[in-house]
Design a protein around this motif. Structure first.
Motif, PDB file in Angstrom:
ATOM      1  N   LEU A 324       0.793  -1.226   0.000  1.00 54.87           N
ATOM      2  CA  LEU A 324       0.000   0.000   0.000  1.00 54.87           C
ATOM      3  C   LEU A 324       0.826   1.278   0.000  1.00 54.87           C
ATOM      4  CD1 LEU A 324      -2.793  -1.012   2.552  1.00 54.87           C
ATOM      5  CD2 LEU A 324      -3.037  -0.779   0.077  1.00 54.87           C
ATOM      6  N   THR A 325       2.131   1.202   0.269  1.00 51.96           N
ATOM      7  CA  THR A 325       2.909   2.429   0.460  1.00 51.96           C
ATOM      8  C   THR A 325       3.029   3.256  -0.818  1.00 51.96           C
ATOM      9  OG1 THR A 325       4.864   1.021   0.216  1.00 51.96           O
ATOM     10  CG2 THR A 325       4.274   1.725   2.441  1.00 51.96           C
ATOM     11  N   THR A 326       3.395   2.626  -1.934  1.00 47.12           N
ATOM     12  CA  THR A 326       3.534   3.394  -3.176  1.00 47.12           C
ATOM     13  C   THR A 326       2.196   3.964  -3.649  1.00 47.12           C
ATOM     14  OG1 THR A 326       5.449   2.058  -3.822  1.00 47.12           O
ATOM     15  CG2 THR A 326       4.389   3.349  -5.539  1.00 47.12           C
ATOM     16  N   PRO A 327       1.106   3.187  -3.689  1.00 43.99           N
ATOM     17  CA  PRO A 327      -0.187   3.807  -4.025  1.00 43.99           C
ATOM     18  C   PRO A 327      -0.573   4.935  -3.076  1.00 43.99           C
ATOM     19  CG  PRO A 327      -0.346   1.424  -4.225  1.00 43.99           C
ATOM     20  CD  PRO A 327       0.987   1.715  -3.606  1.00 43.99           C
ATOM     21  N   LEU A 328      -0.235   4.786  -1.785  1.00 46.14           N
ATOM     22  CA  LEU A 328      -0.524   5.861  -0.832  1.00 46.14           C
ATOM     23  C   LEU A 328       0.273   7.117  -1.181  1.00 46.14           C
ATOM     24  CD1 LEU A 328      -1.897   6.764   1.804  1.00 46.14           C
ATOM     25  CD2 LEU A 328       0.089   5.857   3.039  1.00 46.14           C
ATOM     26  N   GLY A 329       1.550   6.927  -1.540  1.00 46.87           N
ATOM     27  CA  GLY A 329       2.363   8.066  -1.951  1.00 46.87           C
ATOM     28  C   GLY A 329       1.817   8.747  -3.193  1.00 46.87           C
ATOM     29  N   ILE A 330       1.321   7.947  -4.156  1.00 47.66           N
ATOM     30  CA  ILE A 330       0.722   8.519  -5.364  1.00 47.66           C
ATOM     31  C   ILE A 330      -0.521   9.336  -5.004  1.00 47.66           C
ATOM     32  CG2 ILE A 330      -0.383   7.982  -7.570  1.00 47.66           C
ATOM     33  CD1 ILE A 330       1.367   5.486  -7.720  1.00 47.66           C
ATOM     34  N   GLY A 331      -1.337   8.797  -4.103  1.00 45.92           N
ATOM     35  CA  GLY A 331      -2.539   9.519  -3.690  1.00 45.92           C
ATOM     36  C   GLY A 331      -2.221  10.833  -3.013  1.00 45.92           C
ATOM     37  N   ILE A 332      -1.218  10.838  -2.119  1.00 50.34           N
ATOM     38  CA  ILE A 332      -0.835  12.073  -1.436  1.00 50.34           C
ATOM     39  C   ILE A 332      -0.286  13.078  -2.446  1.00 50.34           C
ATOM     40  CG2 ILE A 332       0.738  13.065   0.263  1.00 50.34           C
ATOM     41  CD1 ILE A 332       0.565  10.429   1.806  1.00 50.34           C
ATOM     42  N   GLY A 333       0.561  12.581  -3.358  1.00 44.12           N
ATOM     43  CA  GLY A 333       1.117  13.473  -4.371  1.00 44.12           C
ATOM     44  C   GLY A 333       0.052  14.083  -5.255  1.00 44.12           C
ATOM     45  N   THR A 334      -0.954  13.285  -5.615  1.00 47.75           N
ATOM     46  CA  THR A 334      -2.050  13.797  -6.441  1.00 47.75           C
ATOM     47  C   THR A 334      -2.833  14.878  -5.707  1.00 47.75           C
ATOM     48  OG1 THR A 334      -2.241  11.638  -7.534  1.00 47.75           O
ATOM     49  CG2 THR A 334      -4.100  13.133  -7.739  1.00 47.75           C
ATOM     50  N   ALA A 335      -3.026  14.715  -4.407  1.00 47.41           N
ATOM     51  CA  ALA A 335      -3.807  15.683  -3.629  1.00 47.41           C
ATOM     52  C   ALA A 335      -3.115  17.034  -3.519  1.00 47.41           C
ATOM     53  CB  ALA A 335      -4.078  15.120  -2.235  1.00 47.41           C
ATOM     54  N   VAL A 336      -1.776  17.025  -3.488  1.00 44.85           N
ATOM     55  CA  VAL A 336      -1.048  18.289  -3.306  1.00 44.85           C
ATOM     56  C   VAL A 336      -0.421  18.782  -4.605  1.00 44.85           C
ATOM     57  CG1 VAL A 336      -0.558  17.704  -0.918  1.00 44.85           C
ATOM     58  CG2 VAL A 336       1.126  17.137  -2.673  1.00 44.85           C
ATOM     59  N   ALA A 337      -0.718  18.106  -5.730  1.00 47.89           N
ATOM     60  CA  ALA A 337      -0.047  18.443  -6.992  1.00 47.89           C
ATOM     61  C   ALA A 337      -0.305  19.873  -7.429  1.00 47.89           C
ATOM     62  CB  ALA A 337      -0.498  17.471  -8.090  1.00 47.89           C
ATOM     63  N   SER A 338      -1.517  20.390  -7.182  1.00 44.66           N
ATOM     64  CA  SER A 338      -1.855  21.736  -7.663  1.00 44.66           C
ATOM     65  C   SER A 338      -1.069  22.829  -6.960  1.00 44.66           C
ATOM     66  CB  SER A 338      -3.352  21.987  -7.488  1.00 44.66           C
ATOM     67  OG  SER A 338      -3.725  21.863  -6.120  1.00 44.66           O
ATOM     68  N   SER A 339      -0.688  22.604  -5.697  1.00 51.65           N
ATOM     69  CA  SER A 339       0.027  23.628  -4.935  1.00 51.65           C
ATOM     70  C   SER A 339       1.484  23.265  -4.674  1.00 51.65           C
ATOM     71  CB  SER A 339      -0.681  23.857  -3.587  1.00 51.65           C
ATOM     72  OG  SER A 339      -0.715  22.654  -2.835  1.00 51.65           O
ATOM     73  N   PHE A 340       1.935  22.171  -5.259  1.00 50.93           N
ATOM     74  CA  PHE A 340       3.290  21.696  -4.966  1.00 50.93           C
ATOM     75  C   PHE A 340       4.255  22.201  -6.022  1.00 50.93           C
ATOM     76  CE2 PHE A 340       6.683  18.500  -5.382  1.00 50.93           C
ATOM     77  CZ  PHE A 340       7.156  18.482  -4.078  1.00 50.93           C
ATOM     78  N   ASN A 341       5.366  22.753  -5.575  1.00 54.32           N
ATOM     79  CA  ASN A 341       6.437  23.194  -6.473  1.00 54.32           C
ATOM     80  C   ASN A 341       7.632  22.274  -6.282  1.00 54.32           C
ATOM     81  OD1 ASN A 341       8.318  24.476  -8.058  1.00 54.32           O
ATOM     82  ND2 ASN A 341       8.414  26.350  -6.833  1.00 54.32           N
ATOM     83  N   SER A 342       7.842  21.397  -7.244  1.00 52.31           N
ATOM     84  CA  SER A 342       8.914  20.404  -7.113  1.00 52.31           C
ATOM     85  C   SER A 342      10.298  21.020  -7.211  1.00 52.31           C
ATOM     86  CB  SER A 342       8.760  19.328  -8.192  1.00 52.31           C
ATOM     87  OG  SER A 342       8.829  19.903  -9.490  1.00 52.31           O
ATOM     88  N   HIS A 343      10.387  22.298  -7.639  1.00 55.09           N
ATOM     89  CA  HIS A 343      11.686  22.958  -7.760  1.00 55.09           C
ATOM     90  C   HIS A 343      11.968  23.925  -6.613  1.00 55.09           C
ATOM     91  CE1 HIS A 343      11.008  21.616 -11.961  1.00 55.09           C
ATOM     92  NE2 HIS A 343      12.318  21.490 -11.982  1.00 55.09           N
ATOM     93  N   SER A 344      11.128  23.917  -5.603  1.00 53.63           N
ATOM     94  CA  SER A 344      11.404  24.773  -4.450  1.00 53.63           C
ATOM     95  C   SER A 344      12.558  24.181  -3.642  1.00 53.63           C
ATOM     96  CB  SER A 344      10.161  24.889  -3.571  1.00 53.63           C
ATOM     97  OG  SER A 344       9.840  23.627  -2.996  1.00 53.63           O
ATOM     98  N   PRO A 345      13.351  25.018  -2.962  1.00 50.73           N
ATOM     99  CA  PRO A 345      14.492  24.503  -2.194  1.00 50.73           C
ATOM    100  C   PRO A 345      14.105  23.459  -1.152  1.00 50.73           C
ATOM    101  CG  PRO A 345      14.681  26.875  -2.462  1.00 50.73           C
ATOM    102  CD  PRO A 345      13.332  26.496  -2.996  1.00 50.73           C
ATOM    103  N   GLY A 346      12.984  23.696  -0.468  1.00 54.74           N
ATOM    104  CA  GLY A 346      12.564  22.734   0.556  1.00 54.74           C
ATOM    105  C   GLY A 346      12.245  21.370  -0.033  1.00 54.74           C
ATOM    106  N   ALA A 347      11.521  21.355  -1.158  1.00 50.96           N
ATOM    107  CA  ALA A 347      11.170  20.094  -1.797  1.00 50.96           C
ATOM    108  C   ALA A 347      12.411  19.379  -2.319  1.00 50.96           C
ATOM    109  CB  ALA A 347      10.185  20.337  -2.930  1.00 50.96           C
ATOM    110  N   LEU A 348      13.346  20.122  -2.908  1.00 55.35           N
ATOM    111  CA  LEU A 348      14.552  19.516  -3.467  1.00 55.35           C
ATOM    112  C   LEU A 348      15.441  18.930  -2.373  1.00 55.35           C
ATOM    113  CD1 LEU A 348      15.433  22.201  -6.169  1.00 55.35           C
ATOM    114  CD2 LEU A 348      14.703  19.847  -6.598  1.00 55.35           C
ATOM    115  N   VAL A 349      15.613  19.660  -1.275  1.00 54.18           N
ATOM    116  CA  VAL A 349      16.448  19.165  -0.172  1.00 54.18           C
ATOM    117  C   VAL A 349      15.827  17.920   0.444  1.00 54.18           C
ATOM    118  CG1 VAL A 349      17.303  19.694   2.136  1.00 54.18           C
ATOM    119  CG2 VAL A 349      17.514  21.387   0.316  1.00 54.18           C
TER     120      VAL A 349
END
Length: 408
Positions: A324-349
């Motif tokens: 269940l871990t990878t599907p759970l990660g996909i679900g969480i990522g989908t929920a925050v995709a609209s406000s998530f910036n994958s190139h922000s320093p915090g996300a990259l670190v």
């Protein structure tokens, strides 16, 4: 904005004087640098920029990814657990050893080629400040720290479970020994000069003699225990079986738990990476790659759980947690995709550190607890055909998983 930056940098040159040629050269140097820095800043602020971006198509592909990865992971971890009572899938069979070698190659390539490379890419991203991220090789350092920490946990966990099982076994043997003493008859006839070590004159065998006799045989025949012929093994099996069972049982328990920790940690990461992506061109190859590697990671984990001989309830919980871990990660990522910036320093670190730590754990587990444990065993050294097949499967698993890095 770019025009203003160029003028600001040219102002000192024009004010304090310089030749026309040097001014022209300065303009040619400053304009590309300014444009590159401005483009990088825009990319870091905007997040994902992809010509293939399609939010609705990506959303549908994520449901396909969840279903595919869930089924692949569940099937991989379930085969060893269900098949441990089947003759052709038993954990002691040659087929299982060869399949486990393939899975070990997949895990090794996942650590080196995918996780460590992903951590290096994240921590060397131009969106991060130069200090301290460009001044020190942090990805390799974090991977090394994770490997050493895994070694420490592996050692301490093995010691704990060995002592626990030894205490349980000693209590069981003490209870059985007291019953044996109560029913051993003392026979006064047929006393010969060839008495067993520990046998008394009356013919009865003292319990201290039994212990000393067992210790004597353990010391005398321990060197011949690992030989390939069956005679030496059979002669010492009765005396060494208890200690080897304790050691092997403790090792399998610790290995299965640490392996699950390493796999689960990076499964969450790769699930989040897929979930936050809005590009079908990125998600499609990830579905195939992640399904493939989840299946064989699950197979390796299921084999370790099966060898540890957990109760059915504990084994089921561990298997479900992995699946269940990878599907759970996909679900969480989908929920925050609209406000998530994958190139922000915090996300990259965060991504870089977690990828590097996962790489260290997976490389250690693949090399030490999966590959070395099987390939350096007496069983492997005494079976040439098993050696050849296992090495071919190991290199095949590592090669195929490495090749998937071209698309994912």
């Amino acid at each position: 904005m770019i025009f203003v930056d160029v003028l600001w940098k040219l102002f000192p040159l024009y004010s304090f004087g310089s030749g026309r040629d040097s001014l022209s050269e300065s303009i040619l140097q400053i304009i590309p640098e300014t444009m590159a820095s401005s483009t990088t800043k825009i990319l870091c602020d905007a997040g994902e920029s992809d010509l293939c971006r399609d939010d609705s198509a990506a959303f549908l592909l994520k449901f396909v990814a969840i279903a595919s990865i869930l089924l692949a992971g569940a099937a991989g971890v379930a085969i060893p657990l269900i098949g441990r009572n089947r003759r052709f899938l038993q954990t002691e069979g040659n087929l299982f050893v060869a399949a486990k070698a393939f899975a070990a190659g997949v895990i090794l390539a996942t650590g080196f080629v995918h996780m460590l490379a992903g951590g290096t890419e994240a921590l060397s991203n131009p969106c991060l400040p130069d200090f301290p991220w460009s001044k020190f090789p942090f990805p390799g350092f974090f991977a090394m720290v994770a490997a050493l920490a895994t070694l420490l946990v592996d050692f301490m966990g093995t010691q704990y479970y060995e002592r626990k099982q030894e205490r349980n076994q000693a209590a069981t043997e003490a209870a059985a020994g007291s019953e044996e003493i109560a029913v051993v008859p003392v026979v006064g006839e047929r006393v010969t000069d060839n008495k067993v070590f520990g046998e008394e004159d009356g013919g009865g065998i003292h319990i201290v003699g039994i212990r000393a006799h067992a210790a004597h045989h353990r010391h005398s025949h321990s060197n011949s225990h690992g030989t390939c012929d069956g005679h030496a093994h059979g002669h010492s099996h009765g005396h060494m079986h208890g200690n080897s069972d304790v050691e092997n049982g403790a090792r399998h328990v610790v290995v299965s738990q640490i392996l699950e920790l390493g796999i689960v940690s990076h499964s969450i990461i790769i699930g989040l990476s897929l979930g936050v992506s809005q590009s079908p061109c990125t998600i499609r190859p990830l579905i195939a790659a992640l399904s493939f590697h989840q299946f064989f990671e699950g197979f390796a984990l299921g084999g370790c759980i099966s060898q540890a001989q957990f109760r059915n309830k504990s084994a089921t919980i561990m298997a479900c947690f992995f699946a269940l871990t990878t599907p759970l990660g996909i679900g969480i990522g989908t929920a925050v995709a609209s406000s998530f910036n994958s190139h922000s320093p915090g996300a990259l670190v965060t991504e870089g550190i977690l990828d590097s730590l996962s790489a260290g754990i997976l490389v250690y587990m693949a090399l030490v607890d999966l590959i070395a444990a099987d390939f350096l065993s007496k069983r492997m050294s005494c079976n040439l055909r098993l050696q050849v097949v296992s090495y071919v499967m190991l290199f095949l698993g590592a090669g195929l998983m490495s090749a998937l890095a071209i698309w994912a």
